[in-house]
Write a protein that holds these residues in place. Sequence first.
Motif, PDB file in Angstrom:
ATOM      1  N   ARG A   1     -29.405 -21.608 -97.434  1.00 33.89           N
ATOM      2  CA  ARG A   1     -28.604 -22.456 -96.552  1.00 33.89           C
ATOM      3  C   ARG A   1     -27.458 -21.701 -95.913  1.00 33.89           C
ATOM      4  N   LEU A   2     -26.960 -22.310 -94.843  1.00 30.58           N
ATOM      5  CA  LEU A   2     -25.797 -21.781 -94.153  1.00 30.58           C
ATOM      6  C   LEU A   2     -24.528 -22.225 -94.869  1.00 30.58           C
ATOM      7  N   GLY A   3     -23.406 -21.752 -94.335  1.00 29.83           N
ATOM      8  CA  GLY A   3     -22.129 -22.131 -94.902  1.00 29.83           C
ATOM      9  C   GLY A   3     -21.769 -23.558 -94.641  1.00 29.83           C
ATOM     10  N   PRO A   4     -20.717 -24.144 -95.284  1.00 26.96           N
ATOM     11  CA  PRO A   4     -19.906 -23.423 -96.262  1.00 26.96           C
ATOM     12  C   PRO A   4     -20.705 -23.110 -97.518  1.00 26.96           C
ATOM     13  N   TYR A   5     -20.325 -22.091 -98.219  1.00 26.65           N
ATOM     14  CA  TYR A   5     -20.992 -21.636 -99.436  1.00 26.65           C
ATOM     15  C   TYR A   5     -22.445 -21.285 -99.168  1.00 26.65           C
TER      16      TYR A   5
ATOM     17  N   VAL B   1     -27.525 -29.975 -97.270  1.00 29.19           N
ATOM     18  CA  VAL B   1     -28.988 -30.088 -97.229  1.00 29.19           C
ATOM     19  C   VAL B   1     -29.380 -31.359 -97.973  1.00 29.19           C
ATOM     20  N   GLN B   2     -30.269 -32.116 -97.359  1.00 30.16           N
ATOM     21  CA  GLN B   2     -30.768 -33.341 -97.992  1.00 30.16           C
ATOM     22  C   GLN B   2     -32.289 -33.318 -98.004  1.00 30.16           C
TER      23      GLN B   2
ATOM     24  N   SER C   1     -44.330 -37.959 -98.996  1.00 27.91           N
ATOM     25  CA  SER C   1     -43.794 -37.044 -97.995  1.00 27.91           C
ATOM     26  C   SER C   1     -42.336 -36.762 -98.318  1.00 27.91           C
ATOM     27  N   CYS C   2     -41.896 -35.558 -98.038  1.00 28.50           N
ATOM     28  CA  CYS C   2     -40.501 -35.210 -98.273  1.00 28.50           C
ATOM     29  C   CYS C   2     -40.030 -34.308 -97.140  1.00 28.50           C
ATOM     30  N   ALA C   3     -38.930 -34.701 -96.507  1.00 26.56           N
ATOM     31  CA  ALA C   3     -38.394 -33.931 -95.393  1.00 26.56           C
ATOM     32  C   ALA C   3     -37.032 -33.367 -95.757  1.00 26.56           C
ATOM     33  N   ALA C   4     -36.861 -32.085 -95.507  1.00 29.24           N
ATOM     34  CA  ALA C   4     -35.579 -31.421 -95.746  1.00 29.24           C
ATOM     35  C   ALA C   4     -34.812 -31.309 -94.438  1.00 29.24           C
ATOM     36  N   SER C   5     -33.509 -31.557 -94.511  1.00 27.99           N
ATOM     37  CA  SER C   5     -32.681 -31.471 -93.317  1.00 27.99           C
ATOM     38  C   SER C   5     -31.314 -30.923 -93.688  1.00 27.99           C
ATOM     39  N   GLY C   6     -30.606 -30.454 -92.671  1.00 23.33           N
ATOM     40  CA  GLY C   6     -29.276 -29.917 -92.910  1.00 23.33           C
ATOM     41  C   GLY C   6     -29.184 -28.467 -92.495  1.00 23.33           C
ATOM     42  N   SER C   7     -28.242 -27.768 -93.100  1.00 21.13           N
ATOM     43  CA  SER C   7     -27.933 -26.393 -92.719  1.00 21.13           C
ATOM     44  C   SER C   7     -28.881 -25.407 -93.395  1.00 21.13           C
TER      45      SER C   7
END
Length: 121
Positions: A100-104, A1-2, A20-26
């Motif tokens: 968040r999704l995996g891993p972990y 996640v970023q 502005s802040c955008a989150a991306s990733g799992s």
Amino acid sequence: VQLQASGGGLAQPGGSLRLSCAASGSIVSINAMGWYRRAPGKRSELVARITSGGSTDYADSVKDRFTISRDNVKNTVLLQMNSLKPDDTAVYYCNADVDRLGPYPGRYDYWGQGTQVTVSS
């Protein structure tokens, strides 16, 4: 996640800026999102925070001047800053409480890279 923050820059006293802040990733879901700031020689402080349901909290110093909002589809959080004062000068960091999704997989706290806001004439 970023978390990718943008906006900021130089403004005159009384002026406006928008972060502005955008989150991306799992990402499964994002709970609270917020903005913190750290001024030179001072401790970090919460500026504003918004829950997934839209409830907001603000630092007393920015109430009635700053507005936080979010887009739960785009996973973004905005901070509209009006009536800026020199005391608002700081590095601003976005923050997100993410499932968040995996891993972990699990619930984690993420931070953006920081963006400089300078209020000066």
